[in-house]
Design an enzyme around this catalytic site. Structure first.
Site, PDB file in Angstrom:
ATOM      1  N   LYS A  22       0.833  -1.213   0.000  1.00  0.00           N
ATOM      2  CA  LYS A  22       0.000   0.000   0.000  1.00  0.00           C
ATOM      3  C   LYS A  22       0.862   1.255   0.000  1.00  0.00           C
ATOM      4  O   LYS A  22       0.596   2.220  -0.730  1.00  0.00           O
ATOM      5  CB  LYS A  22      -0.905  -0.003   1.226  1.00  0.00           C
ATOM      6  N   ASN A  23       1.920   1.262   0.798  1.00  0.00           N
ATOM      7  CA  ASN A  23       2.728   2.463   0.950  1.00  0.00           C
ATOM      8  C   ASN A  23       3.628   2.730  -0.249  1.00  0.00           C
ATOM      9  O   ASN A  23       4.240   3.799  -0.339  1.00  0.00           O
ATOM     10  CB  ASN A  23       3.570   2.382   2.232  1.00  0.00           C
ATOM     11  N   CYS A 120      -4.447   7.789  10.711  1.00  0.00           N
ATOM     12  CA  CYS A 120      -4.539   7.093  11.991  1.00  0.00           C
ATOM     13  C   CYS A 120      -4.196   8.013  13.156  1.00  0.00           C
ATOM     14  O   CYS A 120      -3.411   8.947  13.020  1.00  0.00           O
ATOM     15  CB  CYS A 120      -3.575   5.902  12.002  1.00  0.00           C
ATOM     16  N   ARG A 125       1.793  14.064  12.849  1.00  0.00           N
ATOM     17  CA  ARG A 125       2.606  13.792  11.670  1.00  0.00           C
ATOM     18  C   ARG A 125       2.524  15.026  10.784  1.00  0.00           C
ATOM     19  O   ARG A 125       1.849  15.036   9.764  1.00  0.00           O
ATOM     20  CB  ARG A 125       2.102  12.535  10.946  1.00  0.00           C
ATOM     21  N   ASP A 309       5.748   0.364  11.823  1.00  0.00           N
ATOM     22  CA  ASP A 309       4.488  -0.259  11.433  1.00  0.00           C
ATOM     23  C   ASP A 309       4.367  -1.719  11.877  1.00  0.00           C
ATOM     24  O   ASP A 309       3.325  -2.336  11.676  1.00  0.00           O
ATOM     25  CB  ASP A 309       4.288  -0.168   9.919  1.00  0.00           C
ATOM     26  N   ARG A 401      -7.859  -0.574   5.650  1.00  0.00           N
ATOM     27  CA  ARG A 401      -7.080   0.455   4.958  1.00  0.00           C
ATOM     28  C   ARG A 401      -5.767  -0.102   4.418  1.00  0.00           C
ATOM     29  O   ARG A 401      -5.228   0.431   3.457  1.00  0.00           O
ATOM     30  CB  ARG A 401      -6.773   1.626   5.901  1.00  0.00           C
TER      31      ARG A 401
END
Length: 422
Positions: A22-23, A120, A125, A309, A401
Site C-alpha cells: 500500500k505504501n 490514523c 505527523r 508499522d 485500509r
C-alpha cells in the site's frame, strides 16, 4: 461497522502470499498526475486506501480503467487533462497519503488545493517539511481553512535538507522536482524500499534520478514525463505481520511473494526471540514458532531499522515471551494505544513515554477490544489468535485500509476468524 470474531488457540500452518505494498502503491498512483500519457500499475492491493486514492484521482479528472478494481490489481491511469487540481476534505479525511498529490499538481499544473491530511490516531505527523521543501523549490503557499493552497509558474531546483527523515516528504518532493527547472538535491532523504520503488517508476517515465536508497537523492528536472508500466513491490509490513502470526501461535508458515531484502531487520528480531527463520529464496521465507519465546528488546527506527508499522504486532508477540521486553517507539509519540486493549486480554504491559515494558508469558483470554489505528488492528488480531476463547475486534475498517482480505488469508492457514457486519 464490521467486526472480527476470533476463536484463538489454533497453530497456523501453510502458505500465505503477500499483496502489493500500500505504501508504495499510493505514491505510484499520485505519480500519474505528472504525465498526460497512461501509467499502467500492477500488483495494487485491494485495500481501502487504494480505493480512496482512485476516487481522488477520478475527482481530478483522471481516467481510470477498468472502472471496477480488477482481481489482478492492475489499473491504467491517464491524466490527459487535470480538470480539478484539488484534493477535497471529504475524499481524503481518512487517508494521510492524500498529501502526495500536492507536489505533482504544483509541478504539472502550477497550482494545487489540497486538504490537510487525516489518517490514523498515532500522534502528530506534520507536513511542515513538505511545505518547507516546496517553498525552496519556488512554490508560493498559503494554509487556510484546512487546506494547503500552492502556486508556482515553474518550480526550480534547490538543495533541500530535511530536518527529520520523512518518507512521504521525500516522495512528495521527488515528484515535484522531476519537472522542476534544474537540479534538486534532497539531503537526509528517507531510504525506505517504497521510496526506491517510486524512484524506479519515475525513471521509467523519463525522470533523471539517482541516489535513491541512500540519504542523498539527486533529481535533474525534465520538461515532460511519459507513461510507463510498473509493478508495485510486495508489502513488507503484511509479510512481517504474517510471520509474527505464525510465531505467536507456535505454528509454521511459508510467506511467499515477499522481498526478503526488505525484511532483514524483522527476521533478525524474530531470531533473537527464538523463532526459527529460513529464507528459502529471494521471495519466500519460512518461520516456525518455538515452544518457548524469548524476550528481546526492540527500538523502532527508519529503514533499514525495525519498522514502526510492526511495533504493535511485535508487542503482541512479546506477551507470550519469557521475561521482560522493552519496546521503544522512536518514530511516533502516540503509538501505544493498542497496549491498553491487550491489557484487557490479560497482557502485562506498562507504558511510560515512548517505552513499553511487556512482561510474559501471560495467558491471553478473549475479550471485546477496539482497534485505534491500522497497525493496532493487526496486533489485536494476533493477540486474538493466541488467546483462549472468543475475541471480538470492533472498528476493523482501520485494518481494511492496509490489509487485503486478511481474515480470508488467515482462515486459509487454519485461523478461526470471521467478519461480521451489523
Amino acid at each position: 461497522m464490521d467486526r472480527f470474531i476470533i476463536e484463538g488457540g489454533v497453530k497456523l500452518r501453510g502458505q500465505l502470499a503477500v499483496s502489493g505494498a500500500k505504501n508504495a502503491a499510493l505514491p505510484a498512483m499520485a505519480a500519474a498526475l505528472l504525465t498526460p500519457e497512461p501509467l499502467q500499475l500492477s500488483n495494487l492491493p485491494r485495500v481501502r486506501d487504494i480505493f480512496t486514492m482512485k476516487k481522488l484521482l477520478q475527482h481530478m479528472g483522471i481516467v481510470v480503467t477498468p472502472s471496477d478494481f480488477p482481481p489482478d490489481g492492475e489499473l491504467e491511469l491517464r491524466a490527459a487533462q487535470i480538470a480539478r487540481p484539488e484534493a477535497p476534505y471529504d475524499l481524503v479525511k481518512t487517508m494521510r497519503a492524500s498529501i502526495l498529490a500536492l507536489g505533482p499538481l504544483v509541478a504539472r499544473c502550477g497550482q494545487a488545493r489540497v486538504s490537510l491530511p487525516g489518517g490514523c490516531a498515532i500522534g502528530a505527523r506534520p507536513i511542515d517539511l513538505h511545505l518547507k521543501g516546496l517553498e525552496q523549490l519556488g512554490a508560493e503557499l498559503r494554509v487556510e481553512h484546512g487546506y494547503v493552497n500552492a502556486r508556482a509558474r515553474r518550480l526550480r531546483g534547490s538543495h533541500i535538507h530535511f530536518d527529520k527523515v520523512t518518507v512521504t516528504g521525500t516522495e512528495n518532493l521527488m515528484m515535484a522536482a522531476v519537472l522542476a527547472d534544474g537540479e534538486t538535491v534532497l539531503e537526509s532523504a528517507a531510504r525506505e524500499p517504497e521510496v526506491e520503488d517510486l524512484a524506479r517508476l519515475l525513471r521509467a517515465m523519463g525522470a533523471e534520478i539517482e541516489g535513491e536508497g541512500t540519504p542523498t537523492v539527486r533529481i535533474r528536472g525534465v520538461s515532460r514525463l511519459a507513461g510507463a508500466r510498473h509493478r508495485i513491490i510486495p508489502d513488507r509490513i503484511e509479510a512481517g505481520t504474517f510471520l509474527m502470526a505464525a510465531a505467536i501461535t507456535g505454528g509454521e508458515l511459508e510467506v511467499t511473494n515477499c522481498d526478503c531484502r526488505h525484511l532483514q531487520a524483522v527476521l533478525q528480531q524474530l531470531e533473537q526471540a527464538g523463532v526459527a527463520v529460513k529464507e528459502k529464496d529471494a521471495a519466500r521465507v519460512g518461520v516456525s514458532g518455538p515452544s518457548r519465546l524469548c524476550c528481546a528488546d526492540v527500538s523502532t527506527a527508519e529503514y533499514p531499522g525495525f519498522p514502526t508499522d510492526l511495533q504493535a504486532q511485535y508487542m503482541a508477540l512479546m506477551t507470550q515471551a519469557e521475561g521482560a521486553s522493552v519496546i521503544t517507539e522512536t518514530i511516533f509519540e502516540n503509538r501505544f494505544l493498542h497496549a491498553l486493549e491487550m491489557v484487557r486480554m490479560g497482557a502485562t504491559i506498562s507504558v511510560e513515554g515512548r517505552q513499553a515494558v511487556v512482561r510474559g508469558p501471560t495467558p491471553l483470554t478473549g475479550a471485546n477490544v477496539i482497534a485505534s489505528d491500522l497497525r493496532a488492528s493487526a496486533s489485536l488480531v494476533l493477540a486474538g489468535l493466541a488467546a483462549e476463547g472468543e475475541t471480538v475486534i470492533d472498528r476493523v475498517y482501520h485494518i481494511d485500509r492496509g490489509y487485503e482480505r486478511i481474515e480470508e488469508k488467515l482462515r486459509s492457514v487454519g485461523a478461526r476468524i470471521r467478519r461480521v457486519s451489523p
